[in-house]
Design a protein around this motif. Structure first.
Motif, PDB file in Angstrom:
ATOM      1  N   GLU A  14       0.832  -1.174   0.000  1.00 12.07           N
ATOM      2  CA  GLU A  14       0.000   0.000   0.000  1.00 12.07           C
ATOM      3  C   GLU A  14       0.881   1.244   0.000  1.00 12.07           C
ATOM      4  OE1 GLU A  14      -2.519   0.266   3.370  1.00 12.07           O
ATOM      5  OE2 GLU A  14      -3.472   2.133   2.728  1.00 12.07           O
ATOM      6  N   VAL A  15       0.612   2.131  -0.930  1.00  8.37           N
ATOM      7  CA  VAL A  15       1.352   3.380  -1.014  1.00  8.37           C
ATOM      8  C   VAL A  15       0.836   4.331   0.054  1.00  8.37           C
ATOM      9  CG1 VAL A  15       1.831   5.407  -2.439  1.00  8.37           C
ATOM     10  CG2 VAL A  15       1.858   3.109  -3.449  1.00  8.37           C
ATOM     11  N   GLN A  16       1.755   4.819   0.892  1.00 12.79           N
ATOM     12  CA  GLN A  16       1.401   5.775   1.925  1.00 12.79           C
ATOM     13  C   GLN A  16       2.462   6.855   2.008  1.00 12.79           C
ATOM     14  OE1 GLN A  16       0.892   3.337   5.477  1.00 12.79           O
ATOM     15  NE2 GLN A  16      -1.327   3.498   5.254  1.00 12.79           N
ATOM     16  N   LEU A  17       2.028   8.063   2.330  1.00 16.81           N
ATOM     17  CA  LEU A  17       2.916   9.179   2.570  1.00 16.81           C
ATOM     18  C   LEU A  17       2.466   9.885   3.837  1.00 16.81           C
ATOM     19  CD1 LEU A  17       2.092   9.390  -0.839  1.00 16.81           C
ATOM     20  CD2 LEU A  17       4.352  10.435  -0.648  1.00 16.81           C
ATOM     21  N   VAL A  18       3.415  10.167   4.712  1.00 13.54           N
ATOM     22  CA  VAL A  18       3.127  10.810   5.986  1.00 13.54           C
ATOM     23  C   VAL A  18       3.949  12.077   6.079  1.00 13.54           C
ATOM     24  CG1 VAL A  18       3.142  10.600   8.487  1.00 13.54           C
ATOM     25  CG2 VAL A  18       2.594   8.609   7.074  1.00 13.54           C
ATOM     26  N   GLU A  19       3.259  13.206   6.122  1.00 16.34           N
ATOM     27  CA  GLU A  19       3.912  14.502   6.247  1.00 16.34           C
ATOM     28  C   GLU A  19       4.030  14.879   7.725  1.00 16.34           C
ATOM     29  OE1 GLU A  19       1.206  14.592   2.528  1.00 16.34           O
ATOM     30  OE2 GLU A  19       1.036  13.984   4.630  1.00 16.34           O
ATOM     31  N   SER A  20       5.129  15.518   8.081  1.00 16.99           N
ATOM     32  CA  SER A  20       5.332  15.960   9.450  1.00 16.99           C
ATOM     33  C   SER A  20       6.266  17.157   9.452  1.00 16.99           C
ATOM     34  CB  SER A  20       5.902  14.834  10.322  1.00 16.99           C
ATOM     35  OG  SER A  20       7.173  14.421   9.859  1.00 16.99           O
ATOM     36  N   GLY A  21       6.381  17.797  10.600  1.00 22.91           N
ATOM     37  CA  GLY A  21       7.309  18.896  10.772  1.00 22.91           C
ATOM     38  C   GLY A  21       6.693  20.270  10.786  1.00 22.91           C
ATOM     39  N   GLY A  22       5.398  20.362  10.544  1.00 22.39           N
ATOM     40  CA  GLY A  22       4.748  21.658  10.554  1.00 22.39           C
ATOM     41  C   GLY A  22       4.618  22.214  11.958  1.00 22.39           C
ATOM     42  N   GLY A  23       4.186  23.453  12.034  1.00 18.93           N
ATOM     43  CA  GLY A  23       4.017  24.102  13.314  1.00 18.93           C
ATOM     44  C   GLY A  23       3.737  25.572  13.148  1.00 18.93           C
ATOM     45  N   LEU A  24       3.788  26.279  14.265  1.00 16.85           N
ATOM     46  CA  LEU A  24       3.560  27.715  14.303  1.00 16.85           C
ATOM     47  C   LEU A  24       4.899  28.424  14.440  1.00 16.85           C
ATOM     48  CD1 LEU A  24       1.717  30.225  14.576  1.00 16.85           C
ATOM     49  CD2 LEU A  24       1.627  29.735  17.037  1.00 16.85           C
ATOM     50  N   TYR A  79       0.449  21.496   4.107  1.00 17.78           N
ATOM     51  CA  TYR A  79       1.414  21.030   3.123  1.00 17.78           C
ATOM     52  C   TYR A  79       1.290  19.529   2.938  1.00 17.78           C
ATOM     53  CZ  TYR A  79       3.711  25.553   2.925  1.00 17.78           C
ATOM     54  OH  TYR A  79       3.981  26.887   2.718  1.00 17.78           O
ATOM     55  N   TYR A  80       1.264  19.103   1.688  1.00 23.13           N
ATOM     56  CA  TYR A  80       1.117  17.707   1.309  1.00 23.13           C
ATOM     57  C   TYR A  80       2.258  17.306   0.377  1.00 23.13           C
ATOM     58  CZ  TYR A  80      -3.782  18.583   2.599  1.00 23.13           C
ATOM     59  OH  TYR A  80      -4.942  18.940   3.244  1.00 23.13           O
ATOM     60  N   CYS A  81       2.560  16.018   0.351  1.00 20.48           N
ATOM     61  CA  CYS A  81       3.466  15.485  -0.651  1.00 20.48           C
ATOM     62  C   CYS A  81       2.752  14.401  -1.445  1.00 20.48           C
ATOM     63  CB  CYS A  81       4.761  14.950  -0.027  1.00 20.48           C
ATOM     64  SG  CYS A  81       4.555  13.661   1.227  1.00 20.48           S
ATOM     65  N   GLN A  82       3.260  14.150  -2.658  1.00 18.33           N
ATOM     66  CA  GLN A  82       2.635  13.170  -3.532  1.00 18.33           C
ATOM     67  C   GLN A  82       3.686  12.545  -4.436  1.00 18.33           C
ATOM     68  OE1 GLN A  82      -0.074  14.432  -6.731  1.00 18.33           O
ATOM     69  NE2 GLN A  82      -1.573  12.947  -5.956  1.00 18.33           N
ATOM     70  N   ARG A  83       3.517  11.265  -4.705  1.00 20.11           N
ATOM     71  CA  ARG A  83       4.350  10.564  -5.668  1.00 20.11           C
ATOM     72  C   ARG A  83       3.985  11.027  -7.067  1.00 20.11           C
ATOM     73  NH1 ARG A  83       3.926   4.063  -6.163  1.00 20.11           N
ATOM     74  NH2 ARG A  83       1.789   4.720  -6.717  1.00 20.11           N
ATOM     75  N   LEU A  84       5.007  11.289  -7.886  1.00 19.92           N
ATOM     76  CA  LEU A  84       4.826  11.827  -9.227  1.00 19.92           C
ATOM     77  C   LEU A  84       5.773  11.137 -10.200  1.00 19.92           C
ATOM     78  CD1 LEU A  84       5.007  15.609  -8.239  1.00 19.92           C
ATOM     79  CD2 LEU A  84       2.903  14.306  -8.591  1.00 19.92           C
ATOM     80  N   TRP A  85       5.420  11.179 -11.475  1.00 18.20           N
ATOM     81  CA  TRP A  85       6.331  10.750 -12.523  1.00 18.20           C
ATOM     82  C   TRP A  85       5.851  11.247 -13.866  1.00 18.20           C
ATOM     83  CZ3 TRP A  85      11.111   9.851 -12.760  1.00 18.20           C
ATOM     84  CH2 TRP A  85      11.665   9.335 -13.937  1.00 18.20           C
ATOM     85  N   PRO A  86       6.606  12.169 -14.475  1.00 20.09           N
ATOM     86  CA  PRO A  86       7.684  12.945 -13.856  1.00 20.09           C
ATOM     87  C   PRO A  86       7.136  14.024 -12.937  1.00 20.09           C
ATOM     88  CG  PRO A  86       7.276  13.754 -16.055  1.00 20.09           C
ATOM     89  CD  PRO A  86       6.322  12.598 -15.848  1.00 20.09           C
ATOM     90  N   CYS A  87       7.970  15.005 -12.626  1.00 15.71           N
ATOM     91  CA  CYS A  87       7.516  16.086 -11.750  1.00 15.71           C
ATOM     92  C   CYS A  87       6.210  16.688 -12.236  1.00 15.71           C
ATOM     93  CB  CYS A  87       8.589  17.166 -11.643  1.00 15.71           C
ATOM     94  SG  CYS A  87       9.794  16.875 -10.314  1.00 15.71           S
ATOM     95  N   TRP A  88       5.303  16.869 -11.306  1.00 13.10           N
ATOM     96  CA  TRP A  88       4.000  17.508 -11.475  1.00 13.10           C
ATOM     97  C   TRP A  88       2.969  16.626 -12.162  1.00 13.10           C
ATOM     98  CZ3 TRP A  88       4.637  20.233  -7.733  1.00 13.10           C
ATOM     99  CH2 TRP A  88       5.699  21.127  -7.571  1.00 13.10           C
ATOM    100  N   ILE A  89       3.320  15.381 -12.473  1.00 13.89           N
ATOM    101  CA  ILE A  89       2.385  14.469 -13.120  1.00 13.89           C
ATOM    102  C   ILE A  89       2.119  13.289 -12.197  1.00 13.89           C
ATOM    103  CG2 ILE A  89       1.865  13.094 -15.158  1.00 13.89           C
ATOM    104  CD1 ILE A  89       2.168  16.049 -15.742  1.00 13.89           C
ATOM    105  N   PRO A  90       0.952  13.205 -11.578  1.00 12.96           N
ATOM    106  CA  PRO A  90       0.650  12.040 -10.756  1.00 12.96           C
ATOM    107  C   PRO A  90       0.500  10.790 -11.616  1.00 12.96           C
ATOM    108  CG  PRO A  90      -1.295  13.426 -10.986  1.00 12.96           C
ATOM    109  CD  PRO A  90      -0.149  14.191 -11.589  1.00 12.96           C
ATOM    110  N   LEU A  91       0.711   9.640 -10.997  1.00 10.46           N
ATOM    111  CA  LEU A  91       0.637   8.392 -11.737  1.00 10.46           C
ATOM    112  C   LEU A  91      -0.774   8.101 -12.217  1.00 10.46           C
ATOM    113  CD1 LEU A  91       3.424   8.209 -10.321  1.00 10.46           C
ATOM    114  CD2 LEU A  91       3.042   5.737 -10.158  1.00 10.46           C
ATOM    115  N   GLY A  92      -1.758   8.575 -11.516  1.00  7.97           N
ATOM    116  CA  GLY A  92      -3.144   8.400 -11.884  1.00  7.97           C
ATOM    117  C   GLY A  92      -4.024   9.336 -11.098  1.00  7.97           C
ATOM    118  N   ASP A  93      -5.295   9.386 -11.480  1.00 14.91           N
ATOM    119  CA  ASP A  93      -6.231  10.273 -10.795  1.00 14.91           C
ATOM    120  C   ASP A  93      -6.457   9.871  -9.339  1.00 14.91           C
ATOM    121  OD1 ASP A  93      -8.345  10.712 -13.735  1.00 14.91           O
ATOM    122  OD2 ASP A  93      -6.532  11.766 -13.105  1.00 14.91           O
ATOM    123  N   ASP A  94      -6.168   8.611  -9.005  1.00 15.64           N
ATOM    124  CA  ASP A  94      -6.368   8.131  -7.640  1.00 15.64           C
ATOM    125  C   ASP A  94      -5.073   8.046  -6.847  1.00 15.64           C
ATOM    126  OD1 ASP A  94      -6.618   4.540  -8.363  1.00 15.64           O
ATOM    127  OD2 ASP A  94      -5.289   6.110  -9.117  1.00 15.64           O
TER     128      ASP A  94
END
Length: 122
Positions: free
Chosen positions: A1-11, A94-109
Motif C-alpha cells: 500500500e502506497v502511503q505518505l506521511v507529512e510531518s514537521g509543521g508548526g507555528l 502542506y502535502y506530498c505526492q508521488r509523481l512521474w515525472p515532476c508535477w504528473i501524478p501516476l493516476g487520478d487516484d
C-alpha cells in the motif's frame, strides 16, 4: 500500500524556518519524483516544489524560489522541504505526492497524506 506521511509543521513567526518531512512507504522514493503541494482555506491547491529521481533536477514555484529547498534521503525513503524566511502567505496545509515525472501524478487516484499544518504569524 502506497502511503505518505507529512510531518514537521508548526507555528512560527515570519522570518523563521521549518523543515517538513515526507515519509514514504509501499514504494521507493528513489524510483519516483516527489512533489510538495500546499493548500490554504478557500484557495486552490498549489504546486510548491518537486524533486526528480533521475537527474536530481528540482523545481520551485516562483513564490518560494530562493527560500525553500527540496531534498531527499532515499536510504530513509524520505523527502524534505526546508522552509526559510517564512512569510504569512506560506500559511497552509502542506502535502506530498508521488509523481512521474515532476508535477504528473501516476493516476487520478494517486494518494495524498494527511498533510501537515504550517502557520506563520506576523
Amino acid at each position: 500500500e502506497v502511503q505518505l506521511v507529512e510531518s514537521g509543521g508548526g507555528l512560527v513567526q515570519a522570518g523563521g524556518s521549518l523543515r517538513l518531512s515526507c515519509a514514504a512507504s509501499g514504494f521507493s522514493t528513489n524510483d519516483y519524483a516527489i512533489g510538495w503541494f500546499r493548500q490554504a482555506p478557500g484557495k486552490e491547491r498549489e504546486e510548491v516544489a518537486c524533486s526528480s529521481n533521475s537527474d536530481e533536477s528540482t523545481y520551485y514555484a516562483d513564490s518560494v524560489k530562493g527560500r525553500f529547498t527540496i531534498s531527499r534521503d532515499n536510504a530513509k525513503n524520505t523527502v524534505y522541504l526546508q522552509m526559510n524566511s517564512l512569510k504569512r502567505e506560506d500559511t497552509a496545509v502542506y502535502y506530498c505526492q508521488r509523481l512521474w515525472p515532476c508535477w504528473i501524478p501516476l493516476g487520478d487516484d494517486e494518494p495524498w497524506g494527511q498533510g501537515t499544518q504550517v502557520t506563520v504569524s506576523s
